[in-house]
Each structure stands twice: as C-alpha cells, then as structure tokens.
Design a protein around this motif. Structure first.
Motif, PDB file in Angstrom:
ATOM      1  N   PRO A 128       0.850  -1.196   0.000  1.00 41.44           N
ATOM      2  CA  PRO A 128       0.000   0.000   0.000  1.00 41.44           C
ATOM      3  C   PRO A 128       0.892   1.256   0.000  1.00 41.44           C
ATOM      4  N   GLY A 129       0.619   2.177  -0.869  1.00 42.56           N
ATOM      5  CA  GLY A 129       1.474   3.361  -1.017  1.00 42.56           C
ATOM      6  C   GLY A 129       2.624   3.148  -1.997  1.00 42.56           C
ATOM      7  N   GLY A 130       2.816   1.909  -2.436  1.00 45.86           N
ATOM      8  CA  GLY A 130       3.888   1.603  -3.399  1.00 45.86           C
ATOM      9  C   GLY A 130       3.578   2.184  -4.778  1.00 45.86           C
ATOM     10  N   THR A 131       4.626   2.263  -5.595  1.00 47.86           N
ATOM     11  CA  THR A 131       4.511   3.010  -6.861  1.00 47.86           C
ATOM     12  C   THR A 131       4.866   2.156  -8.072  1.00 47.86           C
ATOM     13  N   LEU A 132       4.037   2.264  -9.094  1.00 45.98           N
ATOM     14  CA  LEU A 132       4.388   1.768 -10.429  1.00 45.98           C
ATOM     15  C   LEU A 132       4.863   2.971 -11.241  1.00 45.98           C
ATOM     16  N   HIS A 133       6.122   2.927 -11.676  1.00 48.42           N
ATOM     17  CA  HIS A 133       6.715   3.982 -12.506  1.00 48.42           C
ATOM     18  C   HIS A 133       6.674   3.478 -13.943  1.00 48.42           C
ATOM     19  N   LEU A 134       6.112   4.237 -14.842  1.00 45.06           N
ATOM     20  CA  LEU A 134       5.989   3.702 -16.198  1.00 45.06           C
ATOM     21  C   LEU A 134       6.172   4.763 -17.263  1.00 45.06           C
ATOM     22  N   VAL A 135       6.715   4.304 -18.375  1.00 45.19           N
ATOM     23  CA  VAL A 135       6.670   5.111 -19.596  1.00 45.19           C
ATOM     24  C   VAL A 135       6.307   4.159 -20.733  1.00 45.19           C
ATOM     25  N   GLU A 136       5.271   4.564 -21.486  1.00 45.24           N
ATOM     26  CA  GLU A 136       4.713   3.669 -22.507  1.00 45.24           C
ATOM     27  C   GLU A 136       4.234   4.499 -23.697  1.00 45.24           C
ATOM     28  N   HIS A 137       4.286   3.925 -24.897  1.00 44.32           N
ATOM     29  CA  HIS A 137       3.589   4.598 -26.008  1.00 44.32           C
ATOM     30  C   HIS A 137       2.124   4.175 -25.953  1.00 44.32           C
ATOM     31  N   VAL A 138       1.244   5.118 -26.287  1.00 46.17           N
ATOM     32  CA  VAL A 138      -0.179   4.894 -26.020  1.00 46.17           C
ATOM     33  C   VAL A 138      -1.056   5.337 -27.190  1.00 46.17           C
ATOM     34  N   LEU A 139      -2.327   4.988 -27.077  1.00 44.45           N
ATOM     35  CA  LEU A 139      -3.350   5.450 -28.018  1.00 44.45           C
ATOM     36  C   LEU A 139      -3.369   6.974 -28.037  1.00 44.45           C
ATOM     37  N   ASN A 140      -3.424   7.539 -29.237  1.00 45.88           N
ATOM     38  CA  ASN A 140      -3.499   9.001 -29.350  1.00 45.88           C
ATOM     39  C   ASN A 140      -4.966   9.423 -29.245  1.00 45.88           C
ATOM     40  N   ARG A 141      -5.350   9.962 -28.093  1.00 41.55           N
ATOM     41  CA  ARG A 141      -6.767  10.317 -27.869  1.00 41.55           C
ATOM     42  C   ARG A 141      -7.167  11.562 -28.656  1.00 41.55           C
ATOM     43  N   GLN A 142      -6.177  12.441 -28.939  1.00 39.65           N
ATOM     44  CA  GLN A 142      -6.491  13.731 -29.548  1.00 39.65           C
ATOM     45  C   GLN A 142      -6.663  13.650 -31.063  1.00 39.65           C
ATOM     46  N   ASN A 143      -5.831  12.853 -31.715  1.00 30.57           N
ATOM     47  CA  ASN A 143      -5.806  12.856 -33.175  1.00 30.57           C
ATOM     48  C   ASN A 143      -6.514  11.607 -33.716  1.00 30.57           C
ATOM     49  N   LEU A 144      -7.732  11.816 -34.228  1.00 33.10           N
ATOM     50  CA  LEU A 144      -8.548  10.664 -34.640  1.00 33.10           C
ATOM     51  C   LEU A 144      -7.960   9.923 -35.831  1.00 33.10           C
ATOM     52  N   ASN A 145      -7.257  10.666 -36.713  1.00 30.40           N
ATOM     53  CA  ASN A 145      -6.650   9.994 -37.869  1.00 30.40           C
ATOM     54  C   ASN A 145      -5.553   9.039 -37.412  1.00 30.40           C
ATOM     55  N   ILE A 146      -4.711   9.510 -36.512  1.00 30.20           N
ATOM     56  CA  ILE A 146      -3.651   8.644 -35.984  1.00 30.20           C
ATOM     57  C   ILE A 146      -4.277   7.475 -35.226  1.00 30.20           C
ATOM     58  N   GLN A 147      -5.301   7.774 -34.455  1.00 31.06           N
ATOM     59  CA  GLN A 147      -5.961   6.724 -33.665  1.00 31.06           C
ATOM     60  C   GLN A 147      -6.514   5.611 -34.575  1.00 31.06           C
ATOM     61  N   ARG A 148      -7.163   6.033 -35.676  1.00 33.48           N
ATOM     62  CA  ARG A 148      -7.693   5.023 -36.622  1.00 33.48           C
ATOM     63  C   ARG A 148      -6.563   4.142 -37.145  1.00 33.48           C
ATOM     64  N   LEU A 149      -5.448   4.784 -37.513  1.00 36.97           N
ATOM     65  CA  LEU A 149      -4.298   4.019 -38.028  1.00 36.97           C
ATOM     66  C   LEU A 149      -3.723   3.097 -36.946  1.00 36.97           C
ATOM     67  N   GLN A 150      -3.720   3.590 -35.717  1.00 35.00           N
ATOM     68  CA  GLN A 150      -3.206   2.743 -34.617  1.00 35.00           C
ATOM     69  C   GLN A 150      -4.055   1.470 -34.488  1.00 35.00           C
ATOM     70  N   HIS A 151      -5.388   1.632 -34.610  1.00 37.86           N
ATOM     71  CA  HIS A 151      -6.248   0.438 -34.533  1.00 37.86           C
ATOM     72  C   HIS A 151      -6.019  -0.471 -35.747  1.00 37.86           C
ATOM     73  N   LEU A 152      -5.932   0.167 -36.925  1.00 33.36           N
ATOM     74  CA  LEU A 152      -5.809  -0.601 -38.174  1.00 33.36           C
ATOM     75  C   LEU A 152      -4.508  -1.409 -38.223  1.00 33.36           C
ATOM     76  N   LEU A 153      -3.419  -0.777 -37.762  1.00 32.73           N
ATOM     77  CA  LEU A 153      -2.104  -1.411 -37.952  1.00 32.73           C
ATOM     78  C   LEU A 153      -1.633  -2.262 -36.757  1.00 32.73           C
ATOM     79  N   THR A 154      -2.398  -2.263 -35.689  1.00 32.20           N
ATOM     80  CA  THR A 154      -1.963  -3.058 -34.529  1.00 32.20           C
ATOM     81  C   THR A 154      -1.802  -4.551 -34.853  1.00 32.20           C
TER      82      THR A 154
END
Ligand SMILES: C[S@@+](CC[C@H](N)C(=O)[O-])C[C@H]1O[C@@H](n2cnc3c(N)ncnc32)[C@H](O)[C@@H]1O
Length: 208
Positions: A128-154
């Motif tokens: 309890p109180g412990g930490t997960l430190h992370l850096v990850e590439h993620v879904l682009n919520r802002q740019n719908l064109n990129i998001q569509r491509l992310q789904h298509l090419l996964t």
C-alpha cells in the motif's frame, strides 16, 4: 519456421537498437532517477534501464523471452547493484502480496498479452502506497486519424514487434485496476514514427 527464426535471432537485436533511440533514453533517465531500494522491472528486455538507476540495491529483472535477455548480460555485469534474473511473465508474478515498494515498466505494457491481468498482478505485489513507474507509447486520444491508423495497424505491429499494441489506453487500464494517479505526463517525442510517438510517463500508486 522463418518467423520463429526472426523472433529468436533478428527481433532481439532490432529491439536492442530501436530502444536506444536518444529520445527514449532521455525518458528513461527522467523516469528512473528517483527510484530507490528494491525494484521489480517487468519486461526487462536488454537491460537498457540499468545505467539510469541511482539509489537502487536490487533490480528483479523479469523477462519471459530468454533470447532478448541474453543481450542484457554486459549491462548486468557493469551494474553496481544486484540484478536478479527472473524468467516469468507479468501476468503471474512470483512475488508475495504487498512485497514491493517499486515496480518499473518501460515500453512493456504495450506487449503483454493480457494487460489487465498484469496490472492486477502489479497491484497485488505492491505495498500500500507503493509506486508503479511507467513510460509507454499509447493510443493518441487527440488525433482521430492517428488513432484510426493505430487500430488498423496493430495486428501487423503485433506480428513484426513481438506482440506490441499501438492502440492501448494505458491510463484508463490503470484507473480500472484501482491505481491512484500521481504524476501523469503525455509527451510527443522526436525520432519515433507518429503511430508510436505519444508517450505516457506516469507514477501511479496503490492506495494506502
Ligand atoms: C518493447 S520491449 C521493451 C523492453 C525494455 N523494457 C526496454 O525498455 O527496453 C517489450 C518487452 O516486454 C517483454 N514482454 C512481452 N510479454 C511479456 C509478459 N507477458 N510479461 C513480461 N514481459 C513481457 C518482451 O519480451 C520485451 O522484452
């Protein structure tokens, strides 16, 4: 057969190179500077985080793919702290409940087949109180064109990059697991194609 050869003999070397892109190395430094004591690193890869740990005593280097782990040996030998190799998957962590203060994931949550199960496991082993430190590439919520491509090419990305998903919304998955958000930054970094350019750098906590 050819695909198996690629996975075992070619992909680990490609990974080792790509993951040393300077903008990624800068994010490793930023994420790991304040991590101390005992640390579990999931998806340890080729050990590229090791030079960035400052006050660490032991790193539990959890990596299911031994062909990838082999490329970490020189970095492990050079580390001024204990590095313990654990061949296991993040969906089933060989640690007790509430055992660890710090867990680290750098570009691993994209590749784990069962993301939700792995997050439940990280939550379970953190104090309890412990930490997960992370850096990850993620879904682009802002740019719908990129998001569509992310789904298509996964589906293709998963084949060429050992299970890597371009379209995961990691922040939502963390909240659904029960983590409390601490530091949360979204950064578009240089030197990476736009499909994998949006990074989430975060520290999230298991509630007290
Ligand atoms: C893109 S690489 C990142 C490697 C390393 N974390 C880094 O920052 O360079 C993804 C890593 O996750 C590992 N991985 C894949 N499935 C996993 C799982 N179920 N549990 C733990 N690690 C996994 C892969 O073997 C690979 O080493």
């Amino acid at each position: 057969m050819l695909y198996k050869f690629y996975q075992k003999h070619i992909f680990p070397h490609l990974l080792n190179q790509v993951m040393q892109t300077p903008s990624l190395m800068d994010l490793r430094r930023e994420l790991l500077l304040g991590v101390s004591g005992e640390v579990l690193e999931i998806g340890f890869g080729t050990g590229l985080n090791l030079p960035f740990y400052q006050g660490v005593d032991t790193v539990y280097a959890l990596e299911p793919n031994t062909a990838i782990f082999q490329l970490a040996q020189e970095r492990i030998d050079a580390a001024p702290f204990v590095v313990e190799q654990i061949t296991a998957s993040a969906e089933q962590l060989p640690f007790a409940n509430n055992q660890l203060q710090h867990v680290v994931s750098t570009w691993t949550l994209c590749s784990i087949p069962d993301l939700e199960q792995s997050l439940r496991e990280i939550y379970r082993v953190l104090q309890p109180g412990g930490t997960l430190h992370l850096v990850e590439h993620v879904l682009n919520r802002q740019n719908l064109n990129i998001q569509r491509l992310q789904h298509l090419l996964t589906p293709i990305q998963k084949k060429v990059a050992d299970g890597c998903h371009l379209n995961r919304d990691i922040e939502i998955a963390l909240l659904e697991t029960g983590f409390e958000l601490g530091e949360v930054q979204y950064i578009d970094i240089a030197g990476i194609p736009s499909l994998a350019q949006r990074m989430l750098l975060a520290r999230v906590h298991k509630p007290l």
